[in-house]
Write a protein that holds these residues in place. Structure first.
Motif, PDB file in Angstrom:
ATOM      1  N   THR A 108     -18.678  26.052 -22.748  1.00 22.45           N
ATOM      2  CA  THR A 108     -18.612  25.680 -24.165  1.00 22.45           C
ATOM      3  C   THR A 108     -19.157  26.872 -24.936  1.00 22.45           C
ATOM      4  OG1 THR A 108     -20.779  24.752 -24.745  1.00 22.45           O
ATOM      5  CG2 THR A 108     -19.304  23.316 -23.465  1.00 22.45           C
ATOM      6  N   THR A 135     -21.751  27.000 -26.618  1.00 17.27           N
ATOM      7  CA  THR A 135     -23.214  27.043 -26.564  1.00 17.27           C
ATOM      8  C   THR A 135     -23.667  27.495 -25.176  1.00 17.27           C
ATOM      9  OG1 THR A 135     -23.258  24.684 -26.014  1.00 17.27           O
ATOM     10  CG2 THR A 135     -23.535  25.293 -28.343  1.00 17.27           C
ATOM     11  N   PRO A 140     -30.945  10.760 -21.478  1.00 14.24           N
ATOM     12  CA  PRO A 140     -29.516  10.499 -21.686  1.00 14.24           C
ATOM     13  C   PRO A 140     -28.697  11.773 -21.842  1.00 14.24           C
ATOM     14  CG  PRO A 140     -30.734  10.112 -23.711  1.00 14.24           C
ATOM     15  CD  PRO A 140     -31.758  10.429 -22.656  1.00 14.24           C
ATOM     16  N   LEU A 141     -27.361  11.614 -21.762  1.00 15.71           N
ATOM     17  CA  LEU A 141     -26.443  12.753 -21.747  1.00 15.71           C
ATOM     18  C   LEU A 141     -25.594  12.790 -23.013  1.00 15.71           C
ATOM     19  CD1 LEU A 141     -25.157  12.165 -18.110  1.00 15.71           C
ATOM     20  CD2 LEU A 141     -26.830  13.885 -18.836  1.00 15.71           C
ATOM     21  N   ILE A 142     -25.051  13.966 -23.310  1.00 14.94           N
ATOM     22  CA  ILE A 142     -24.130  14.117 -24.446  1.00 14.94           C
ATOM     23  C   ILE A 142     -22.707  13.816 -23.965  1.00 14.94           C
ATOM     24  CG2 ILE A 142     -23.144  15.760 -26.106  1.00 14.94           C
ATOM     25  CD1 ILE A 142     -25.843  17.282 -25.974  1.00 14.94           C
ATOM     26  N   HIS A 174     -18.780  14.351 -24.518  1.00 15.11           N
ATOM     27  CA  HIS A 174     -17.885  15.331 -25.148  1.00 15.11           C
ATOM     28  C   HIS A 174     -16.481  14.758 -25.253  1.00 15.11           C
ATOM     29  CE1 HIS A 174     -21.279  17.587 -23.616  1.00 15.11           C
ATOM     30  NE2 HIS A 174     -20.935  18.626 -24.365  1.00 15.11           N
ATOM     31  N   THR A 190     -24.423  18.365 -32.051  1.00 18.27           N
ATOM     32  CA  THR A 190     -24.282  17.054 -31.416  1.00 18.27           C
ATOM     33  C   THR A 190     -24.824  16.016 -32.382  1.00 18.27           C
ATOM     34  OG1 THR A 190     -24.508  17.952 -29.193  1.00 18.27           O
ATOM     35  CG2 THR A 190     -25.142  15.648 -29.487  1.00 18.27           C
ATOM     36  N   VAL A 210     -26.118  12.100 -32.977  1.00 14.51           N
ATOM     37  CA  VAL A 210     -26.552  10.842 -32.354  1.00 14.51           C
ATOM     38  C   VAL A 210     -26.111   9.717 -33.277  1.00 14.51           C
ATOM     39  CG1 VAL A 210     -28.551   9.460 -31.670  1.00 14.51           C
ATOM     40  CG2 VAL A 210     -28.447  11.895 -31.077  1.00 14.51           C
ATOM     41  N   VAL A 216     -25.702   6.878 -29.007  1.00 16.80           N
ATOM     42  CA  VAL A 216     -25.033   7.786 -28.074  1.00 16.80           C
ATOM     43  C   VAL A 216     -24.904   9.152 -28.746  1.00 16.80           C
ATOM     44  CG1 VAL A 216     -22.770   6.858 -28.800  1.00 16.80           C
ATOM     45  CG2 VAL A 216     -22.928   8.189 -26.695  1.00 16.80           C
ATOM     46  N   SER A 269     -26.335  20.572 -19.811  1.00 14.35           N
ATOM     47  CA  SER A 269     -26.235  21.975 -19.436  1.00 14.35           C
ATOM     48  C   SER A 269     -26.177  22.067 -17.907  1.00 14.35           C
ATOM     49  CB  SER A 269     -27.433  22.740 -19.983  1.00 14.35           C
ATOM     50  OG  SER A 269     -28.644  22.066 -19.660  1.00 14.35           O
ATOM     51  N   GLU A 321     -28.234  25.896 -26.708  1.00 18.12           N
ATOM     52  CA  GLU A 321     -27.605  24.584 -26.756  1.00 18.12           C
ATOM     53  C   GLU A 321     -27.342  24.143 -28.194  1.00 18.12           C
ATOM     54  OE1 GLU A 321     -30.333  25.394 -25.249  1.00 18.12           O
ATOM     55  OE2 GLU A 321     -30.264  24.777 -23.140  1.00 18.12           O
ATOM     56  N   LEU A 368     -33.267  16.418 -34.013  1.00 18.84           N
ATOM     57  CA  LEU A 368     -33.928  16.146 -32.732  1.00 18.84           C
ATOM     58  C   LEU A 368     -34.080  17.406 -31.893  1.00 18.84           C
ATOM     59  CD1 LEU A 368     -32.305  12.776 -31.574  1.00 18.84           C
ATOM     60  CD2 LEU A 368     -34.351  13.136 -32.946  1.00 18.84           C
ATOM     61  N   ARG A 369     -33.187  18.378 -32.119  1.00 21.97           N
ATOM     62  CA  ARG A 369     -33.300  19.651 -31.388  1.00 21.97           C
ATOM     63  C   ARG A 369     -32.654  20.746 -32.231  1.00 21.97           C
ATOM     64  NH1 ARG A 369     -30.282  20.233 -25.629  1.00 21.97           N
ATOM     65  NH2 ARG A 369     -28.415  20.376 -26.922  1.00 21.97           N
ATOM     66  N   ASN A 421     -37.535   9.148 -29.392  1.00 19.18           N
ATOM     67  CA  ASN A 421     -36.342   9.530 -30.142  1.00 19.18           C
ATOM     68  C   ASN A 421     -35.466  10.502 -29.372  1.00 19.18           C
ATOM     69  OD1 ASN A 421     -37.024   7.956 -32.241  1.00 19.18           O
ATOM     70  ND2 ASN A 421     -38.070   9.577 -33.360  1.00 19.18           N
ATOM     71  N   PRO A 425     -35.426  11.659 -25.690  1.00 18.09           N
ATOM     72  CA  PRO A 425     -36.088  11.578 -24.383  1.00 18.09           C
ATOM     73  C   PRO A 425     -36.042  12.882 -23.605  1.00 18.09           C
ATOM     74  CG  PRO A 425     -34.520   9.783 -24.711  1.00 18.09           C
ATOM     75  CD  PRO A 425     -34.313  10.742 -25.830  1.00 18.09           C
ATOM     76  N   GLY A 426     -35.097  13.760 -23.946  1.00 14.99           N
ATOM     77  CA  GLY A 426     -34.996  15.011 -23.187  1.00 14.99           C
ATOM     78  C   GLY A 426     -35.982  16.061 -23.631  1.00 14.99           C
TER      79      GLY A 426
HETATM   80  O1  TXA Z   1     -24.969  22.627 -26.135  1.00 13.55           O
HETATM   81  C1  TXA Z   1     -25.207  21.550 -25.581  1.00 13.55           C
HETATM   82  O2  TXA Z   1     -25.631  20.559 -26.194  1.00 13.55           O
HETATM   83  C2  TXA Z   1     -24.916  21.456 -24.074  1.00 13.55           C
HETATM   84  C3  TXA Z   1     -23.414  21.549 -23.880  1.00 13.55           C
HETATM   85  C4  TXA Z   1     -23.008  21.422 -22.426  1.00 13.55           C
HETATM   86  O3  TXA Z   1     -22.775  20.571 -24.670  1.00 13.55           O
HETATM   87  N1  TXA Z   1     -25.463  20.249 -23.523  1.00 13.55           N
HETATM   88  C5  TXA Z   1     -26.800  20.020 -23.409  1.00 13.55           C
HETATM   89  O4  TXA Z   1     -27.101  18.834 -22.781  1.00 13.55           O
HETATM   90  O5  TXA Z   1     -27.636  20.771 -23.815  1.00 13.55           O
HETATM   91  P1  TXA Z   1     -28.548  18.477 -22.232  1.00 13.55           P
HETATM   92  O6  TXA Z   1     -28.350  17.253 -21.407  1.00 13.55           O
HETATM   93  O7  TXA Z   1     -29.137  19.628 -21.528  1.00 13.55           O
HETATM   94  O8  TXA Z   1     -29.336  18.089 -23.509  1.00 13.55           O
HETATM   95  C6  TXA Z   1     -28.991  16.920 -24.198  1.00 13.55           C
HETATM   96  C7  TXA Z   1     -30.126  16.418 -25.021  1.00 13.55           C
HETATM   97  C8  TXA Z   1     -31.268  15.868 -24.198  1.00 13.55           C
HETATM   98  O9  TXA Z   1     -32.471  16.369 -24.729  1.00 13.55           O
HETATM   99  C9  TXA Z   1     -31.182  14.367 -24.414  1.00 13.55           C
HETATM  100  O10 TXA Z   1     -32.399  13.715 -24.345  1.00 13.55           O
HETATM  101  C10 TXA Z   1     -30.586  14.303 -25.805  1.00 13.55           C
HETATM  102  O11 TXA Z   1     -29.648  15.331 -25.808  1.00 13.55           O
HETATM  103  N2  TXA Z   1     -29.903  13.027 -26.038  1.00 13.55           N
HETATM  104  C11 TXA Z   1     -28.816  12.548 -25.417  1.00 13.55           C
HETATM  105  N3  TXA Z   1     -28.498  11.318 -25.869  1.00 13.55           N
HETATM  106  C12 TXA Z   1     -29.395  11.013 -26.812  1.00 13.55           C
HETATM  107  C13 TXA Z   1     -29.600   9.890 -27.660  1.00 13.55           C
HETATM  108  N4  TXA Z   1     -28.808   8.819 -27.611  1.00 13.55           N
HETATM  109  N5  TXA Z   1     -30.621   9.932 -28.517  1.00 13.55           N
HETATM  110  C14 TXA Z   1     -31.431  11.025 -28.570  1.00 13.55           C
HETATM  111  N6  TXA Z   1     -31.306  12.120 -27.798  1.00 13.55           N
HETATM  112  C15 TXA Z   1     -30.297  12.119 -26.931  1.00 13.55           C
END
Ligand code: TXA
Ligand code: MG
Length: 317
Positions: free
Chosen positions: A27, A29, A57-59, A61, A91, A93, A113, A138, A176, A190-191, A218, A220-221
């Protein structure tokens, strides 16, 4: 394991995802580790191979706005916002629809989500061809530095773990996505990430809420230590101490300069690659990092660096 861009290779990757295997996709990022977001069996593999805590949780796409509406609610007042910045490095939420057929592992039991439409052409090709929403964190082992090239991904996983890595070159942005929570009363960051807060605020015509401490509930990651190289990291270094190598920014002398001209975009794109390279340098005890301005992509860079420098407990994502 690495597949260059070719229609037959895309077809291989599509079939692997449909069989429930993991495929890494580029991607703009960072590289993501993609699985069918509707399948518990496929999604659980992501957690297994990354060594990721299940409560994180996961993102999800997807290739277009239309594809989101079956599982999430986008408030109509944010449609313009979504159309302006998607596809792209942000991203959102959103409230999860009750009838959504997403695997519950994707959202870790939350009522929201996280969704993203990436703009990298290889990611969009895969998403369109596979016809399924793809959960993708990631493509790194939990707690390690995110991958910005296909070889970073290949070096971290076996072929049993990750069927294919789609080649997409070096990631243009290199940090990211920005995560913005639109399920709350006020849009809340959130990030910090690839889309700057300044750009979003200019579009919305109002301030975005930025919690001082990113709460585990809010987001969890957002555990403290994250994106960590093996070596310890010291921030805001104006000079070098014994055993240190400098990760520089601006006009400083070092083999590892994020951006000699002080360009934050260039610095973001170099960040993870240089942290990995510094980890390979022999006979150094610590990475010292020049001060980086807290503006634009500098917020995302500083966020990742603070996590890299944080005490190494409770690794995540
Ligand atoms: O750039 C990016 O965002 C990359 C590419 C692959 O898309 N993905 C990425 O995913 O960085 P990951 O899993 O490393 O980080 C996703 C973050 C995590 O901190 C997770 O807690 C948060 O997104 N997250 C996912 N679902 C959430 C939700 N429903 N509410 C709050 N935070 C959420
Ligand atoms: Mg991650």
């Amino acid at each position: 394991m690495i597949l260059d861009s070719h229609p037959q290779n895309l077809e291989k990757a599509v079939r692997a995802v449909q069989r429930g295997q993991l495929v890494a996709m580029p991607t703009e990022t960072v590289y993501g580790l993609a699985a069918n977001a509707l399948s518990d069996e496929a999604v659980v593999k992501i957690f297994e191979v990354k060594g990721r805590p299940r409560f994180n949780p996961l993102i999800v796409h997807v290739p277009s706005l239309q594809d989101i509406l079956s599982f999430a609610e986008l408030p109509s007042c944010y449609e313009h916002f979504a159309k302006a910045f998607w596809p792209g490095p942000v991203t959102l939420v959103l409230k999860r629809r009750k009838e959504a057929s997403l695997s519950l592992l994707v959202t870790a039991g939350l009522e929201t989500v996280a969704v993203r439409i990436p703009h990298h052409p290889e990611a969009l090709n895969l998403l369109k061809a596979v016809g399924l929403p793809l959960a993708a964190p990631s493509a790194n082992k939990s707690g390690k530095v995110s991958p910005t090239t296909s070889t970073h991904v290949r070096d971290a996983f076996t072929e049993q773990e990750v069927a294919y890595v789609l080649e997409g070159g070096a990631c243009e942005i290199g940090v990211e996505s920005t995560i913005l929570d639109l399920s709350l009363k006020e849009p809340t960051l959130l990030r910090p990430g690839g889309l700057s807060v300044e750009e979003m605020e200019a579009f919305l015509g109002k301030k975005i809420k930025q919690p001082q401490m990113f709460s585990h509930i809010n987001a969890p990651g957002q555990l403290e230590s994250h994106y960590a190289p093996s070596l310890p990291v010291r921030l805001n270094a104006l000079n070098l101490q014994e055993g240190e190598m400098l990760l520089g920014f601006g006009s400083v002398e070092t083999d590892f300069n994020l951006s000699k001209s002080g360009n934050l975009r260039e610095a973001a794109a170099n960040l993870f690659k240089m942290l990995r390279q510094l980890d390979e340098v022999k006979n150094i005890k610590r990475i010292a990092v020049s001060p980086i301005p807290e503006e634009g992509l500098g917020r995302a860079i500083n966020d990742r660096l603070r996590r890299a420098a944080a005490p190494r407990e409770g690794l995540s994502g």
